[in-house]
Design a protein around this motif. Structure first.
Motif, PDB file in Angstrom:
ATOM      1  N   GLN A 177     -10.902  42.227 -62.772  1.00 33.78           N
ATOM      2  CA  GLN A 177     -10.997  40.941 -63.477  1.00 33.78           C
ATOM      3  C   GLN A 177      -9.603  40.522 -63.919  1.00 33.78           C
ATOM      4  OE1 GLN A 177     -13.688  41.674 -66.755  1.00 33.78           O
ATOM      5  NE2 GLN A 177     -15.398  40.792 -65.628  1.00 33.78           N
ATOM      6  N   HIS A 227     -15.292  45.762 -60.255  1.00 32.71           N
ATOM      7  CA  HIS A 227     -14.307  44.879 -59.625  1.00 32.71           C
ATOM      8  C   HIS A 227     -13.152  44.615 -60.597  1.00 32.71           C
ATOM      9  CE1 HIS A 227     -16.895  42.142 -61.903  1.00 32.71           C
ATOM     10  NE2 HIS A 227     -15.821  41.398 -62.041  1.00 32.71           N
ATOM     11  N   TRP A 257     -11.797  34.482 -57.789  1.00 30.75           N
ATOM     12  CA  TRP A 257     -12.968  35.357 -57.861  1.00 30.75           C
ATOM     13  C   TRP A 257     -14.219  34.556 -57.560  1.00 30.75           C
ATOM     14  CZ3 TRP A 257     -14.537  40.059 -57.470  1.00 30.75           C
ATOM     15  CH2 TRP A 257     -15.805  40.419 -57.927  1.00 30.75           C
ATOM     16  N   ARG A 258     -15.025  35.044 -56.610  1.00 31.45           N
ATOM     17  CA  ARG A 258     -16.325  34.453 -56.293  1.00 31.45           C
ATOM     18  C   ARG A 258     -17.386  35.370 -56.887  1.00 31.45           C
ATOM     19  NH1 ARG A 258     -17.226  35.423 -50.825  1.00 31.45           N
ATOM     20  NH2 ARG A 258     -18.502  37.137 -51.534  1.00 31.45           N
ATOM     21  N   GLU A 259     -18.123  34.860 -57.852  1.00 30.54           N
ATOM     22  CA  GLU A 259     -19.137  35.664 -58.546  1.00 30.54           C
ATOM     23  C   GLU A 259     -20.221  36.140 -57.581  1.00 30.54           C
ATOM     24  OE1 GLU A 259     -19.500  36.845 -61.604  1.00 30.54           O
ATOM     25  OE2 GLU A 259     -17.661  35.947 -62.317  1.00 30.54           O
ATOM     26  N   TRP A 285     -12.998  38.941 -54.371  1.00 31.56           N
ATOM     27  CA  TRP A 285     -11.799  38.123 -54.479  1.00 31.56           C
ATOM     28  C   TRP A 285     -11.594  37.444 -53.133  1.00 31.56           C
ATOM     29  CZ3 TRP A 285      -9.238  36.618 -58.606  1.00 31.56           C
ATOM     30  CH2 TRP A 285      -9.405  37.334 -59.783  1.00 31.56           C
ATOM     31  N   GLY A 301     -14.996  28.588 -58.972  1.00 31.35           N
ATOM     32  CA  GLY A 301     -14.847  30.018 -59.162  1.00 31.35           C
ATOM     33  C   GLY A 301     -13.819  30.442 -60.186  1.00 31.35           C
ATOM     34  N   GLY A 360     -19.871  40.105 -55.838  1.00 32.36           N
ATOM     35  CA  GLY A 360     -18.735  39.195 -55.919  1.00 32.36           C
ATOM     36  C   GLY A 360     -17.549  39.745 -55.148  1.00 32.36           C
ATOM     37  N   ASP A 370     -24.061  36.841 -56.488  1.00 32.54           N
ATOM     38  CA  ASP A 370     -25.250  36.016 -56.702  1.00 32.54           C
ATOM     39  C   ASP A 370     -26.438  36.602 -55.953  1.00 32.54           C
ATOM     40  OD1 ASP A 370     -24.443  35.456 -54.126  1.00 32.54           O
ATOM     41  OD2 ASP A 370     -24.666  33.304 -54.298  1.00 32.54           O
TER      42      ASP A 370
END
Length: 137
Positions: A61, A59, A97-99, A88, A30, A86, A101
């Motif tokens: 970044q 979100h 950070w988890r994208e 945090w 991640g 996504g 999907d």
């Protein structure tokens, strides 16, 4: 005979010395770990619904020094999939950070019940061979 004796000696030698090798694998999927927590999410008013589009919320970044807000946007929808936004995620050393999907969407319960009712009316409880495994009965 010599071969068997040699193999037995090798096995005994390996068993008497404890293994000292250690393997450690760290996979970073991640992105980098950020030590500082992200600010609370901003409120964004979602524009009107668009056919064939999914709203991806904005979100924070991390740019290497500070957090910057990335505004929400529309993305083309994928048939039979639902978008998972996504987020945090707190990890041991900070935040990552988890994208967002796409995940397989669940079938609607009404459709399954309609299918079962239709078969029950016609078959009166009989399920043809092989149809139960396919979920048709």
């Amino acid at each position: 005979m010599k071969r068997t004796t040699f193999l037995l000696a090798a096995i005994l030698a390996a068993a008497t010395f404890p293994a000292t090798a250690q393997v450690s694998v760290n996979i970073n999927v991640g992105g980098d770990v950020v030590r500082r927590a992200p600010p609370p999410p901003r409120y964004e008013r979602m524009p009107g619904v668009r056919a064939g589009q999914v709203w991806v919320p904005g979100h924070w970044q991390w740019n290497g020094r500070d957090y910057l807000w990335a505004r929400g946007h529309y993305q083309a929808a994928r048939p039979d999939y639902a978008y998972a936004p996504g987020a945090w995620v707190q990890v041991d050393n900070g935040w990552r950070w988890r994208e967002g999907d796409w995940r397989r969407a669940e079938r609607r319960a009404e459709r399954r019940h309609d299918r079962h009712d239709r078969h029950d009316r016609h078959d009166r409880g009989h399920c043809p061979p092989g149809q139960a495994k396919k979920g048709n009965c």
